[in-house]
Design a protein around this motif. Sequence first.
Motif, PDB file in Angstrom:
ATOM      1  N   GLU A 113      58.315  68.088 -63.797  1.00 22.58           N
ATOM      2  CA  GLU A 113      59.204  68.675 -62.781  1.00 22.58           C
ATOM      3  C   GLU A 113      59.396  70.173 -62.970  1.00 22.58           C
ATOM      4  OE1 GLU A 113      62.279  66.947 -60.819  1.00 22.58           O
ATOM      5  OE2 GLU A 113      61.946  64.879 -61.479  1.00 22.58           O
ATOM      6  N   THR A 114      59.491  70.624 -64.217  1.00 26.04           N
ATOM      7  CA  THR A 114      59.623  72.068 -64.441  1.00 26.04           C
ATOM      8  C   THR A 114      58.338  72.788 -64.048  1.00 26.04           C
ATOM      9  OG1 THR A 114      58.987  71.814 -66.778  1.00 26.04           O
ATOM     10  CG2 THR A 114      61.335  71.876 -66.279  1.00 26.04           C
ATOM     11  N   THR A 115      57.200  72.191 -64.377  1.00 29.45           N
ATOM     12  CA  THR A 115      55.904  72.804 -64.060  1.00 29.45           C
ATOM     13  C   THR A 115      55.720  72.970 -62.555  1.00 29.45           C
ATOM     14  OG1 THR A 115      54.859  71.884 -66.044  1.00 29.45           O
ATOM     15  CG2 THR A 115      53.399  72.549 -64.256  1.00 29.45           C
ATOM     16  N   PHE A 116      55.958  71.907 -61.814  1.00 30.85           N
ATOM     17  CA  PHE A 116      55.761  71.980 -60.364  1.00 30.85           C
ATOM     18  C   PHE A 116      56.867  72.788 -59.693  1.00 30.85           C
ATOM     19  CE2 PHE A 116      53.334  67.763 -60.888  1.00 30.85           C
ATOM     20  CZ  PHE A 116      52.176  68.458 -61.213  1.00 30.85           C
ATOM     21  N   GLY A 117      58.044  72.808 -60.309  1.00 33.06           N
ATOM     22  CA  GLY A 117      59.108  73.670 -59.808  1.00 33.06           C
ATOM     23  C   GLY A 117      58.734  75.139 -59.944  1.00 33.06           C
ATOM     24  N   MET A 118      58.183  75.504 -61.102  1.00 36.04           N
ATOM     25  CA  MET A 118      57.713  76.883 -61.312  1.00 36.04           C
ATOM     26  C   MET A 118      56.602  77.228 -60.325  1.00 36.04           C
ATOM     27  SD  MET A 118      57.560  77.610 -65.426  1.00 36.04           S
ATOM     28  CE  MET A 118      56.994  76.008 -65.979  1.00 36.04           C
ATOM     29  N   PHE A 119      55.707  76.277 -60.119  1.00 35.53           N
ATOM     30  CA  PHE A 119      54.597  76.501 -59.190  1.00 35.53           C
ATOM     31  C   PHE A 119      55.110  76.779 -57.778  1.00 35.53           C
ATOM     32  CE2 PHE A 119      51.934  74.597 -55.878  1.00 35.53           C
ATOM     33  CZ  PHE A 119      50.813  75.406 -55.968  1.00 35.53           C
ATOM     34  N   GLU A 120      56.076  75.986 -57.322  1.00 39.78           N
ATOM     35  CA  GLU A 120      56.623  76.184 -55.978  1.00 39.78           C
ATOM     36  C   GLU A 120      57.326  77.528 -55.862  1.00 39.78           C
ATOM     37  OE1 GLU A 120      55.984  74.415 -53.420  1.00 39.78           O
ATOM     38  OE2 GLU A 120      54.979  72.779 -54.485  1.00 39.78           O
ATOM     39  N   CYS A 121      58.045  77.910 -56.924  1.00 38.01           N
ATOM     40  CA  CYS A 121      58.748  79.195 -56.934  1.00 38.01           C
ATOM     41  C   CYS A 121      57.763  80.358 -56.857  1.00 38.01           C
ATOM     42  CB  CYS A 121      59.598  79.292 -58.202  1.00 38.01           C
ATOM     43  SG  CYS A 121      60.402  80.893 -58.418  1.00 38.01           S
ATOM     44  N   ILE A 122      56.711  80.288 -57.669  1.00 41.63           N
ATOM     45  CA  ILE A 122      55.697  81.346 -57.680  1.00 41.63           C
ATOM     46  C   ILE A 122      54.967  81.398 -56.336  1.00 41.63           C
ATOM     47  CG2 ILE A 122      53.525  82.113 -58.728  1.00 41.63           C
ATOM     48  CD1 ILE A 122      55.873  82.595 -60.546  1.00 41.63           C
ATOM     49  N   SER A 123      54.595  80.236 -55.826  1.00 45.01           N
ATOM     50  CA  SER A 123      53.870  80.175 -54.549  1.00 45.01           C
ATOM     51  C   SER A 123      54.697  80.769 -53.418  1.00 45.01           C
ATOM     52  CB  SER A 123      53.499  78.726 -54.212  1.00 45.01           C
ATOM     53  OG  SER A 123      52.635  78.194 -55.173  1.00 45.01           O
ATOM     54  N   SER A 124      55.986  80.441 -53.400  1.00 48.91           N
ATOM     55  CA  SER A 124      56.880  80.965 -52.369  1.00 48.91           C
ATOM     56  C   SER A 124      57.004  82.483 -52.474  1.00 48.91           C
ATOM     57  CB  SER A 124      58.253  80.312 -52.512  1.00 48.91           C
ATOM     58  OG  SER A 124      59.167  80.849 -51.587  1.00 48.91           O
ATOM     59  N   GLY A 125      57.120  82.973 -53.713  1.00 47.58           N
ATOM     60  CA  GLY A 125      57.217  84.418 -53.927  1.00 47.58           C
ATOM     61  C   GLY A 125      55.966  85.149 -53.491  1.00 47.58           C
ATOM     62  N   ILE A 126      54.815  84.578 -53.792  1.00 48.21           N
ATOM     63  CA  ILE A 126      53.537  85.184 -53.403  1.00 48.21           C
ATOM     64  C   ILE A 126      53.410  85.209 -51.884  1.00 48.21           C
ATOM     65  CG2 ILE A 126      51.018  84.840 -53.398  1.00 48.21           C
ATOM     66  CD1 ILE A 126      51.299  83.873 -56.307  1.00 48.21           C
ATOM     67  N   GLU A 127      53.843  84.130 -51.247  1.00 44.88           N
ATOM     68  CA  GLU A 127      53.799  84.061 -49.780  1.00 44.88           C
ATOM     69  C   GLU A 127      54.658  85.168 -49.163  1.00 44.88           C
ATOM     70  OE1 GLU A 127      55.144  80.829 -46.454  1.00 44.88           O
ATOM     71  OE2 GLU A 127      54.079  80.040 -48.192  1.00 44.88           O
ATOM     72  N   CYS A 128      55.813  85.410 -49.763  1.00 47.13           N
ATOM     73  CA  CYS A 128      56.698  86.475 -49.265  1.00 47.13           C
ATOM     74  C   CYS A 128      56.035  87.842 -49.415  1.00 47.13           C
ATOM     75  CB  CYS A 128      58.026  86.463 -50.025  1.00 47.13           C
ATOM     76  SG  CYS A 128      59.089  85.072 -49.606  1.00 47.13           S
ATOM     77  N   ILE A 129      55.367  88.063 -50.542  1.00 48.96           N
ATOM     78  CA  ILE A 129      54.667  89.335 -50.771  1.00 48.96           C
ATOM     79  C   ILE A 129      53.560  89.514 -49.732  1.00 48.96           C
ATOM     80  CG2 ILE A 129      53.129  90.577 -52.364  1.00 48.96           C
ATOM     81  CD1 ILE A 129      54.801  89.313 -54.665  1.00 48.96           C
ATOM     82  N   CYS A 130      52.836  88.437 -49.459  1.00 54.54           N
ATOM     83  CA  CYS A 130      51.729  88.512 -48.488  1.00 54.54           C
ATOM     84  C   CYS A 130      52.226  88.798 -47.072  1.00 54.54           C
ATOM     85  CB  CYS A 130      50.929  87.211 -48.503  1.00 54.54           C
ATOM     86  SG  CYS A 130      50.009  86.939 -50.032  1.00 54.54           S
ATOM     87  N   ASP A 131      53.498  88.534 -46.812  1.00 55.62           N
ATOM     88  CA  ASP A 131      54.077  88.793 -45.484  1.00 55.62           C
ATOM     89  C   ASP A 131      54.578  90.231 -45.323  1.00 55.62           C
ATOM     90  OD1 ASP A 131      53.600  86.227 -44.602  1.00 55.62           O
ATOM     91  OD2 ASP A 131      55.598  85.476 -45.126  1.00 55.62           O
ATOM     92  N   LEU A 132      54.483  91.037 -46.399  1.00 56.72           N
ATOM     93  CA  LEU A 132      55.072  92.377 -46.374  1.00 56.72           C
ATOM     94  C   LEU A 132      54.102  93.483 -45.944  1.00 56.72           C
ATOM     95  CD1 LEU A 132      57.312  92.207 -49.571  1.00 56.72           C
ATOM     96  CD2 LEU A 132      58.028  92.054 -47.181  1.00 56.72           C
ATOM     97  N   SER A 133      52.912  93.109 -45.567  1.00 57.77           N
ATOM     98  CA  SER A 133      51.936  94.057 -45.002  1.00 57.77           C
ATOM     99  C   SER A 133      51.512  95.174 -45.956  1.00 57.77           C
ATOM    100  CB  SER A 133      52.485  94.682 -43.705  1.00 57.77           C
ATOM    101  OG  SER A 133      52.772  93.685 -42.762  1.00 57.77           O
ATOM    102  N   TYR A 134      51.388  94.854 -47.239  1.00 60.69           N
ATOM    103  CA  TYR A 134      50.773  95.801 -48.161  1.00 60.69           C
ATOM    104  C   TYR A 134      49.284  95.872 -47.856  1.00 60.69           C
ATOM    105  CZ  TYR A 134      54.920  95.569 -51.181  1.00 60.69           C
ATOM    106  OH  TYR A 134      56.192  95.652 -51.691  1.00 60.69           O
ATOM    107  N   ASN A 135      48.624  96.969 -48.257  1.00 59.69           N
ATOM    108  CA  ASN A 135      47.167  96.944 -48.156  1.00 59.69           C
ATOM    109  C   ASN A 135      46.656  95.933 -49.184  1.00 59.69           C
ATOM    110  OD1 ASN A 135      46.118  98.249 -50.698  1.00 59.69           O
ATOM    111  ND2 ASN A 135      47.310  99.995 -49.957  1.00 59.69           N
TER     112      ASN A 135
END
Length: 200
Positions: free
Chosen positions: A50-72
Motif C-alpha cells: 500500500e505504501t509503494t502504490f500510494g507513493m506511485f500514485e502521488c508521484i504520477s499525479s505530480g508528474i501529470e501536473c508538471i506536464c500540464d504546465l506547458s514547459y518546453n
Amino acid sequence: MREEILTSATEMFLTYGFKSVTMDDIAEKMSISKKTIYTHFSNKTKLVQETTFGMFECISSGIECICDLSYNPIEELFQIKKFILENLKDEKSSPLFQLQKYYPKIHAELRNKQFAVMQECVTDNLNRGVKDAYFRSDIDISFISRVYFQGMMGIKDIDTFPTELFSMNYLLEKYLEYHVRGIATEKGILTLEKVQNQYN
C-alpha cells in the motif's frame, strides 16, 4: 489512524529501506502498539504494497501536473527530476533495490505501472520536442521512449551505481543530459545548457 500509519511507514521506508524497517519500528515511531498496525494491515507485505502504490500514485499525479504546465520538453524533464527527488528523499536507502530483492511481486507490479505511465509521458515529451524542433525529426520515438525507461530503471541499480559513489541527484542529472544530447537539435542543446545552469 490508517492514513497516519501509511504516512509514517512511507517516510520510514524511504529513509531506511523496506527491509530495514520493522513493524516494531513503525509502532515505536508512532507511539502506538504493533497490534494497532495489524488492525489495519494484516502483515508487513500488505503495508509495503500500500505504501509503494500510494507513493506511485502521488508521484504520477505530480508528474501529470508538471506536464500540464506547458514547459518546453527539456525543462519539463528537469522539473520532473526535481519533483521526484523532493518526494523520494534522494533515495539514499535504495528502497527500489530492497523492494526488488525482498518483495519481488510488488516490485514487478510497480514496474509495470511505471512503464505504462512513463511510456505515455515520455512519448508525449518526445513528440512535442520534435514538433518544436528541440529534438531531431528522424528519431524513433517508440524505441527511445523504451530506452529511456530502461535507463531510468538501470541507474537505480546500486550494484552498478553504488550509493557511496553516486547520488541519485547526480545520476538523474547525468542521465538526462545523456538522453537529451543524444536526440537534440542545436536549439535543443542550447536549451539544455540553459536549463542546466538554472537547476545547478
